[in-house]
Design an enzyme around this catalytic site. Structure first.
Site, PDB file in Angstrom:
ATOM      1  N   SER A  81       0.921  -1.380   0.043  1.00 54.09           N
ATOM      2  CA  SER A  81      -0.105  -0.004   0.088  1.00 54.09           C
ATOM      3  C   SER A  81       0.844   1.183  -0.115  1.00 54.09           C
ATOM      4  CB  SER A  81      -0.848   0.003   1.243  1.00 54.09           C
ATOM      5  OG  SER A  81      -1.966   0.897   0.989  1.00 54.09           O
ATOM      6  N   ASP A  94      -8.099  -5.233  -6.124  1.00 53.68           N
ATOM      7  CA  ASP A  94      -7.769  -4.142  -5.822  1.00 53.68           C
ATOM      8  C   ASP A  94      -7.596  -2.926  -6.602  1.00 53.68           C
ATOM      9  OD1 ASP A  94      -6.297  -2.447  -4.161  1.00 53.68           O
ATOM     10  OD2 ASP A  94      -4.430  -3.594  -3.968  1.00 53.68           O
ATOM     11  N   HIS A 114      -7.923  -4.875  -0.874  1.00 54.75           N
ATOM     12  CA  HIS A 114      -6.370  -4.212  -0.935  1.00 54.75           C
ATOM     13  C   HIS A 114      -5.561  -5.077   0.009  1.00 54.75           C
ATOM     14  CE1 HIS A 114      -3.395  -1.184  -1.481  1.00 54.75           C
ATOM     15  NE2 HIS A 114      -3.725  -0.659  -0.138  1.00 54.75           N
TER      16      HIS A 114
END
Length: 380
Positions: free
Chosen positions: A198, A264, A360
Site C-alpha cells: 500500500s 484491488d 487491498h
C-alpha cells in the site's frame, strides 16, 4: 486519524469471528511455455515477502511492536534466522499522508542472506483514498548532496511525484539511512531487499530510486502499490530498474516486482485524469479470493498490459466536471464504477469502502493486522 482507533477496534472484533480459506496444498514445478506464469520459485519468494511485510503492521497504532532478536505477536516465528536492526515510526497528521512505519532486519544463513527493509502501509483506508488526490510536485532524484555520491544517470526530466508519498519517503529516509549504511558496510554480501504494501509500496518505490542513485543495487517488491507520479517519473523508474517488455523471461534478473490483485483498485490510483501513470514490472494475481496458486500469478508486459490490472482503468467513471472543476462532495466518486465480470466495483456504493479495505489486503494472505499467528482462521 481521530476516527482510526474506534474503527480498528470494531474491525478487530469483526475479523476474529469468521472463517479463513484454506491454503493451497502444492505448487506446480514448471512455468508455462509462454513465460507469463510465474515460476514456483518466484511464487514462494513473493509469498514469503508478503509475510515479511505483514510483520510491519506490528509497528504503529495497534501493534505491540517488534523486539530483538526478532519477536512479535505476528509472524516473526516464521523467520528464526532474522535479526532486527531497527524499527521506526513517525506520524504526520497534516494534509499530506506522510506517516512512516517499518523495520530493518538481517536475514542470516541458512536463509538467503539479505538486508530487508519493510515498509508498512497505512491503517486508515479512508485517509488513503482522500490523500491519493494530492497535487503532485517536481521529482528531483538524490544527487549526492548529503552524505554520499550519485550515479551520473540519476537525472529525471519532466518528472512529478505524489507530494504525500514523497514526504513519507523523506521522513523515512531520515529515520533509516544511517542504520542502513552501517548494515550494508557490515554485510557487503547481503542482498538489499525492499518490500512494501500500500503506502509502503509507494515509499519502497521511491526508496529504490534513491538507493540506485547512491550506487546500491536493491531488489524491490511491492503489493498494492499506488501510482507514484507522472509518465516521466515512471519511465525513469523503468529505465533505472531495467524493466523491459521481455525481462520476465529471466526472473532472477528482475530487480522490481510490482504485485497487483484483480479486485484491488489502489494500483489504479491516483487516476490518470490527475496526471498519474504506472511503471512496468507488474505481476498480476488473477484469482479474487484467497489463497492464490502459481497458475493464478502471471507476468505482465509493460506498464499498461490490458490483461492485467490496467484493464480496470476503463471501469472507473470520471467525476463529473462542474465549472471546470471536479465536483465530488464525498471524495469517493471513483468507487461508483462498474466491473464487467460482476466483481468489486459493481457493488452498491455503501459497501465499497469495506470491499476496498478487504481486497487491498489480499496478497497471498490477508495483510494489515498484527495478531497471533499472523493470519488467524477467523477474519471474514
Amino acid at each position: 486519524m481521530r476516527f482510526a482507533q474506534p474503527i480498528l477496534l470494531l474491525l478487530n472484533l469483526f475479523f476474529l469471528t469468521r472463517a479463513f480459506p484454506a491454503l493451497p496444498t502444492q505448487i506446480p514445478l514448471l512455468r508455462h511455455a509462454d513465460n507469463r506464469t510465474v515460476s514456483a520459485k518466484l511464487f514462494a519468494e513473493l509469498e514469503e515477502l508478503a509475510r515479511v511485510v505483514d510483520i510491519s503492521y506490528c509497528i504503529g497504532l495497534t501493534g505491540l511492536g517488534i523486539a530483538k532478536p526478532f519477536q512479535c505477536l505476528s509472524r516473526c516465528s516464521d523467520f528464526p534466522n532474522f535479526e532486527l536492526v531497527k524499527r521506526w515510526q513517525a506520524w504526520n497528521t497534516g494534509p499530506l499522508m506522510s506517516d512512516s512505519c517499518g523495520y530493518i532486519a538481517l536475514s542470516h544463513s541458512p536463509s538467503p542472506p539479505r538486508i530487508i527493509v519493510a515498509f508498512r502501509g497505512t491503517y486508515s483506508i479512508a485517509n488513503t483514498i482522500i490523500d491519493l488526490s494530492t497535487v503532485p510536485q517536481e521529482y528531483v532524484p538524490y544527487s549526492g548532496g548529503d552524505d554520499g555520491f550519485a550515479t551520473p544517470e540519476a537525472r529525471c526530466d519532466n518528472c512529478t511525484v505524489h507530494s504525500g508519498f514523497h514526504t513519507s519517503w523523506l521522513v523515512t529516509r531520515a529515520s533509516i539511512l544511517a542504520d542502513l549504511e552501517t548494515a550494508i558496510a557490515l554485510h557487503p554480501g547481503y542482498k538489499l531487499t525492499l518490500v512494501g504494501h500500500s503506502l509502503g509500496g509507494a515509499i519502497a518505490a521511491l526508496a529504490g530510486l534513491d538507493f540506485r542513485a547512491r550506487g546500491w543495487d536493491p531488489v524491490v517488491t511491492t503489493f498494492g502499490e499506488p501510482r507514484i507520479g507522472n509518465r516521466g517519473l515512471n519511465a525513469y523508474l523503468d529505465a533505472r530498474f531495467g524493466l523491459t517488455a521481455g525481462n520476465a523471461a529471466d526472473e532472477d534478473a528482475l530487480r522490481y516486482r510490482r504485485v497487483t490483485h484483480v479486485d484491488d483498485p489502489v494500483p489504479l490510483l491516483p487516476l490518470k485524469d490527475w496526471g498519474y501513470a504506472m511503471h512496468a514490472g507488474e505481476i498480476f494475481i488473477s484469482k479474487a479470493e484467497l489463497s492464490p496458486e502459481v497458475e493464478d500469478l502471471r507476468h505482465c508486459t509493460g506498464h499498461s498490459d490490458q490483461r492485467c490490472i490496467a484493464r480496470g482503468d476503463a471501469a472507473f467513471l470520471t467525476t463529473a466536471a462542474v465549472g471546470g472543476q471536479y465536483h465530488d462532495p464525498d471524495g469517493l466518486a471513483w468507487l461508483e464504477s462498474s466491473h464487467d465480470d460482476g466483481g468489486l466495483w459493481n457493488i452498491p456504493t455503501r459497501y465499497k469502502l469495506w470491499q476496498l479495505f478487504f481486497a487491498h489486503r489480499d496478497y497471498f494472505w490477508r495483510l494489515g493486522l498484527c495478531v497471533p499467528g499472523g493470519d488467524p482462521r477467523g477474519w471474514f
